[in-house]
Design a protein around this motif. Structure first.
Motif, PDB file in Angstrom:
ATOM      1  N   LYS A  53      35.059  37.648  36.037  1.00 47.57           N
ATOM      2  CA  LYS A  53      35.669  36.522  35.333  1.00 47.57           C
ATOM      3  C   LYS A  53      36.896  36.974  34.545  1.00 47.57           C
ATOM      4  CE  LYS A  53      34.673  32.862  31.994  1.00 47.57           C
ATOM      5  NZ  LYS A  53      33.629  32.246  31.128  1.00 47.57           N
ATOM      6  N   ALA A  54      36.790  38.116  33.888  1.00 42.58           N
ATOM      7  CA  ALA A  54      37.917  38.637  33.114  1.00 42.58           C
ATOM      8  C   ALA A  54      39.106  38.939  34.025  1.00 42.58           C
ATOM      9  CB  ALA A  54      37.491  39.887  32.349  1.00 42.58           C
ATOM     10  N   GLU A  55      38.859  39.469  35.212  1.00 46.91           N
ATOM     11  CA  GLU A  55      39.947  39.785  36.144  1.00 46.91           C
ATOM     12  C   GLU A  55      40.609  38.518  36.673  1.00 46.91           C
ATOM     13  OE1 GLU A  55      42.562  41.967  38.584  1.00 46.91           O
ATOM     14  OE2 GLU A  55      41.428  42.391  36.745  1.00 46.91           O
ATOM     15  N   ILE A  56      39.811  37.517  36.964  1.00 46.69           N
ATOM     16  CA  ILE A  56      40.383  36.256  37.446  1.00 46.69           C
ATOM     17  C   ILE A  56      41.242  35.615  36.366  1.00 46.69           C
ATOM     18  CG2 ILE A  56      39.834  33.915  38.210  1.00 46.69           C
ATOM     19  CD1 ILE A  56      37.348  35.066  39.568  1.00 46.69           C
ATOM     20  N   LEU A  57      40.787  35.639  35.146  1.00 44.13           N
ATOM     21  CA  LEU A  57      41.573  35.080  34.044  1.00 44.13           C
ATOM     22  C   LEU A  57      42.889  35.836  33.860  1.00 44.13           C
ATOM     23  CD1 LEU A  57      38.737  34.396  31.436  1.00 44.13           C
ATOM     24  CD2 LEU A  57      40.020  32.700  32.763  1.00 44.13           C
ATOM     25  N   ARG A  58      42.839  37.141  34.078  1.00 47.97           N
ATOM     26  CA  ARG A  58      44.066  37.937  33.977  1.00 47.97           C
ATOM     27  C   ARG A  58      45.049  37.535  35.063  1.00 47.97           C
ATOM     28  NH1 ARG A  58      46.671  41.949  36.145  1.00 47.97           N
ATOM     29  NH2 ARG A  58      45.137  42.165  37.817  1.00 47.97           N
ATOM     30  N   LEU A  59      44.585  37.328  36.279  1.00 47.21           N
ATOM     31  CA  LEU A  59      45.461  36.919  37.375  1.00 47.21           C
ATOM     32  C   LEU A  59      46.055  35.535  37.105  1.00 47.21           C
ATOM     33  CD1 LEU A  59      43.313  38.050  40.459  1.00 47.21           C
ATOM     34  CD2 LEU A  59      45.350  39.165  39.537  1.00 47.21           C
ATOM     35  N   MET A  60      45.267  34.657  36.552  1.00 47.75           N
ATOM     36  CA  MET A  60      45.745  33.308  36.281  1.00 47.75           C
ATOM     37  C   MET A  60      46.810  33.285  35.180  1.00 47.75           C
ATOM     38  SD  MET A  60      42.028  31.375  36.376  1.00 47.75           S
ATOM     39  CE  MET A  60      42.666  29.822  35.733  1.00 47.75           C
ATOM     40  N   ALA A  61      46.705  34.221  34.222  1.00 49.57           N
ATOM     41  CA  ALA A  61      47.641  34.246  33.104  1.00 49.57           C
ATOM     42  C   ALA A  61      48.836  35.149  33.353  1.00 49.57           C
ATOM     43  CB  ALA A  61      46.925  34.703  31.836  1.00 49.57           C
ATOM     44  N   ALA A  62      48.867  35.853  34.481  1.00 53.24           N
ATOM     45  CA  ALA A  62      49.956  36.792  34.763  1.00 53.24           C
ATOM     46  C   ALA A  62      51.280  36.046  34.919  1.00 53.24           C
ATOM     47  CB  ALA A  62      49.663  37.596  36.021  1.00 53.24           C
ATOM     48  N   LYS A  63      52.385  36.730  34.578  1.00 53.91           N
ATOM     49  CA  LYS A  63      53.718  36.150  34.707  1.00 53.91           C
ATOM     50  C   LYS A  63      54.018  35.878  36.179  1.00 53.91           C
ATOM     51  CE  LYS A  63      58.569  37.005  33.621  1.00 53.91           C
ATOM     52  NZ  LYS A  63      59.545  37.968  33.051  1.00 53.91           N
ATOM     53  N   GLY A  64      54.458  34.680  36.467  1.00 55.92           N
ATOM     54  CA  GLY A  64      54.774  34.303  37.833  1.00 55.92           C
ATOM     55  C   GLY A  64      53.594  33.804  38.631  1.00 55.92           C
ATOM     56  N   ALA A  78      34.113  28.508  38.021  1.00 60.81           N
ATOM     57  CA  ALA A  78      33.106  27.454  37.935  1.00 60.81           C
ATOM     58  C   ALA A  78      32.026  27.627  38.988  1.00 60.81           C
ATOM     59  CB  ALA A  78      33.777  26.085  38.095  1.00 60.81           C
ATOM     60  N   GLY A  79      32.340  28.288  40.098  1.00 58.51           N
ATOM     61  CA  GLY A  79      31.371  28.460  41.178  1.00 58.51           C
ATOM     62  C   GLY A  79      30.339  29.538  40.937  1.00 58.51           C
ATOM     63  N   GLY A  80      30.541  30.391  39.974  1.00 57.12           N
ATOM     64  CA  GLY A  80      29.543  31.411  39.667  1.00 57.12           C
ATOM     65  C   GLY A  80      29.926  32.791  40.174  1.00 57.12           C
ATOM     66  N   PRO A  81      29.005  33.768  39.990  1.00 54.01           N
ATOM     67  CA  PRO A  81      29.295  35.170  40.332  1.00 54.01           C
ATOM     68  C   PRO A  81      29.719  35.380  41.790  1.00 54.01           C
ATOM     69  CG  PRO A  81      27.330  35.034  38.986  1.00 54.01           C
ATOM     70  CD  PRO A  81      27.688  33.631  39.336  1.00 54.01           C
ATOM     71  N   SER A  82      29.026  34.749  42.731  1.00 51.18           N
ATOM     72  CA  SER A  82      29.355  34.971  44.139  1.00 51.18           C
ATOM     73  C   SER A  82      30.738  34.391  44.480  1.00 51.18           C
ATOM     74  CB  SER A  82      28.285  34.349  45.038  1.00 51.18           C
ATOM     75  OG  SER A  82      28.201  32.944  44.796  1.00 51.18           O
ATOM     76  N   ALA A  83      31.051  33.242  43.934  1.00 49.82           N
ATOM     77  CA  ALA A  83      32.353  32.629  44.186  1.00 49.82           C
ATOM     78  C   ALA A  83      33.469  33.473  43.575  1.00 49.82           C
ATOM     79  CB  ALA A  83      32.376  31.212  43.614  1.00 49.82           C
ATOM     80  N   MET A  84      33.234  34.027  42.397  1.00 57.15           N
ATOM     81  CA  MET A  84      34.249  34.868  41.763  1.00 57.15           C
ATOM     82  C   MET A  84      34.473  36.145  42.558  1.00 57.15           C
ATOM     83  SD  MET A  84      33.626  34.413  37.650  1.00 57.15           S
ATOM     84  CE  MET A  84      31.883  34.886  37.670  1.00 57.15           C
ATOM     85  N   ARG A  85      33.370  36.735  43.059  1.00 61.56           N
ATOM     86  CA  ARG A  85      33.500  37.963  43.844  1.00 61.56           C
ATOM     87  C   ARG A  85      34.264  37.693  45.123  1.00 61.56           C
ATOM     88  NH1 ARG A  85      34.533  42.787  43.742  1.00 61.56           N
ATOM     89  NH2 ARG A  85      34.149  42.205  41.582  1.00 61.56           N
ATOM     90  N   LYS A  86      33.989  36.572  45.779  1.00 63.51           N
ATOM     91  CA  LYS A  86      34.694  36.220  47.021  1.00 63.51           C
ATOM     92  C   LYS A  86      36.178  35.953  46.746  1.00 63.51           C
ATOM     93  CE  LYS A  86      34.493  32.970  50.918  1.00 63.51           C
ATOM     94  NZ  LYS A  86      35.815  32.357  50.770  1.00 63.51           N
ATOM     95  N   PHE A  87      36.481  35.305  45.637  1.00 63.81           N
ATOM     96  CA  PHE A  87      37.881  35.034  45.293  1.00 63.81           C
ATOM     97  C   PHE A  87      38.649  36.339  45.100  1.00 63.81           C
ATOM     98  CE2 PHE A  87      41.173  34.570  42.039  1.00 63.81           C
ATOM     99  CZ  PHE A  87      41.968  33.581  42.605  1.00 63.81           C
ATOM    100  N   LEU A  88      38.055  37.293  44.407  1.00 61.52           N
ATOM    101  CA  LEU A  88      38.748  38.555  44.133  1.00 61.52           C
ATOM    102  C   LEU A  88      38.896  39.411  45.389  1.00 61.52           C
ATOM    103  CD1 LEU A  88      37.135  39.535  40.716  1.00 61.52           C
ATOM    104  CD2 LEU A  88      39.469  38.755  41.118  1.00 61.52           C
ATOM    105  N   GLU A  89      37.929  39.372  46.286  1.00 61.87           N
ATOM    106  CA  GLU A  89      37.951  40.236  47.464  1.00 61.87           C
ATOM    107  C   GLU A  89      38.722  39.623  48.633  1.00 61.87           C
ATOM    108  OE1 GLU A  89      33.882  41.024  48.376  1.00 61.87           O
ATOM    109  OE2 GLU A  89      33.631  42.527  46.767  1.00 61.87           O
ATOM    110  N   VAL A  90      38.787  38.295  48.726  1.00 63.27           N
ATOM    111  CA  VAL A  90      39.375  37.670  49.923  1.00 63.27           C
ATOM    112  C   VAL A  90      40.390  36.571  49.571  1.00 63.27           C
ATOM    113  CG1 VAL A  90      38.903  36.439  52.066  1.00 63.27           C
ATOM    114  CG2 VAL A  90      37.273  38.144  51.221  1.00 63.27           C
ATOM    115  N   ASP A  91      39.939  35.568  48.881  1.00 60.45           N
ATOM    116  CA  ASP A  91      40.706  34.335  48.755  1.00 60.45           C
ATOM    117  C   ASP A  91      42.024  34.496  47.992  1.00 60.45           C
ATOM    118  OD1 ASP A  91      38.652  33.183  50.106  1.00 60.45           O
ATOM    119  OD2 ASP A  91      37.719  32.266  48.335  1.00 60.45           O
ATOM    120  N   GLN A  92      42.057  35.348  46.999  1.00 62.73           N
ATOM    121  CA  GLN A  92      43.251  35.433  46.155  1.00 62.73           C
ATOM    122  C   GLN A  92      44.510  35.804  46.927  1.00 62.73           C
ATOM    123  OE1 GLN A  92      44.141  38.656  43.591  1.00 62.73           O
ATOM    124  NE2 GLN A  92      42.388  39.909  44.262  1.00 62.73           N
TER     125      GLN A  92
END
Length: 338
Positions: A53-64, A78-92
């Motif tokens: 969650k902390a890493e996703i928030l950092r990406l969202m607040a990054a410049k640009g 909002a999707g939970g631990p599995s959704a956050m892990r998938k976002f960081l590994e693939v979706d982002q």
């Protein structure tokens, strides 16, 4: 023998309580499992979710960060631990590339702010790979913009005066984005003010009263006043000078006409009487009165009533008539004598 047995029994009785009391403690020590300290590097499921969650928030607040990263990151949280892990590994990565495409399209679409080089480099990146698009946004757009800015400086120098040319040349010699940007945003305008003031002074030195007055007023005003004089004011003032000069010339011509002497009426009457009688009182025939004066005389009898050649013409006519009469008399006498 009895004494020996009694001693053994007494010793056994004395030792028995100690043995009995120590046995349970030993048994407990033998059965208790060994417990080791917890591994500090290992993450519990809750700890991993917090880090994601902390890493996703950092990406969202990054410049640009684009709209896609922000929206999809919020959904992953909002999707939970599995959704956050998938976002960081693939979706982002797919989401970030979509955001990059949108940003590149926005950059090359601002035609008034970018040059040809930026537009061409941006279009090429859009047709390339995600790495090409990321490289354009991080490095390529700035290199292309610097080349475009150099071209802009050259164009401004070509159309500017001496001060503008000098300032532009210094910026190109420095060959840094900062120097060129400073010229385009600040330096060119300062140099143009100097050139405009010099040009206004030169125009005033060659202009009429209205031009001089308008130029003086502009120089005492703001840079915008000087620019307005060069764009429009000088031409309006020049028209006024021309109109004043034409009016003064017409007024002077009217004065000359008033001063010019009029012809003497009595002299004209005398010339008319002389023309009617001819030189020496000789009458002028009707044909001679109606004929215009010779070309060399330059004045027509019909328009003036007399000409400068009229006395000579009348005298010549009288002489011709007298000579003809003499010849006729002589001829008749000759015939009578024969």
């Amino acid at each position: 023998m009895k004494f020996t047995r009694i001693s053994a029994l007494v010793a056994s009785a004395a030792i028995a309580p100690a043995v009995l009391l120590a046995s349970p403690a030993y048994a407990a020590d033998a059965k208790a499992p060994a417990v080791s300290a917890p591994d500090a590097g290992a993450k519990t499921p809750d700890g991993q979710a917090g880090a994601d969650k902390a890493e996703i928030l950092r990406l969202m607040a990054a410049k640009g960060a684009g709209a896609g990263i922000k929206e999809e990151g919020a959904k992953a949280i909002a999707g939970g631990p599995s959704a956050m892990r998938k976002f960081l590994e693939v979706d982002q990565f797919a989401v970030r590339d979509t955001d990059n495409k949108v940003e590149i399209s926005r950059i090359i679409g601002t035609a008034d702010k970018v040059g040809r080089g930026v537009r061409e480099a941006g279009k090429k990146a859009l047709k390339g790979t995600p790495q090409d698009r990321a490289k354009f946004l991080e490095v390529g757009q700035f290199k292309a913009r610097l080349d475009d800015d150099r071209v802009r400086v050259l164009r401004i120098m070509d159309a500017g005066g001496r001060s503008v040319k000098d300032a532009g040349g210094k910026a190109l010699d420095a060959n840094t984005p900062e120097a060129i940007k400073e010229f385009l945003e600040v330096g060119q305008f300062k140099a143009r003010i100097i050139d405009n003031q010099l040009l206004t002074t030169q125009i005033a030195s060659k202009g009429g009263p209205a031009v001089k007055a308008a130029a003086r007023k502009a120089l005492n005003g703001t840079p915008e006043d000087v620019q307005a004089f060069l764009d429009k004011g000088q031409y309006e003032a020049r028209k006024k000078d021309e109109a004043d000069a034409a009016a003064a010339k017409g007024k002077d011509k009217g004065k000359d006409d008033e001063v010019k002497p009029k012809p003497d009426a009595s002299k004209e009457a005398d010339q008319g009487a002389g023309a009617a009688t001819g030189k020496g009182g000789t009458p002028v025939t009707a044909a001679a009165k109606n004929d215009p004066a010779p070309a060399s005389g330059g004045t027509s009898l019909a328009s003036t009533g007399a000409g400068s050649a009229l006395p000579w013409a009348a005298g010549g006519t009288a002489v011709a008539l007298a000579g003809g009469a003499g010849i006729l008399v002589a001829t008749r006498r000759r015939r009578a004598g024969e």
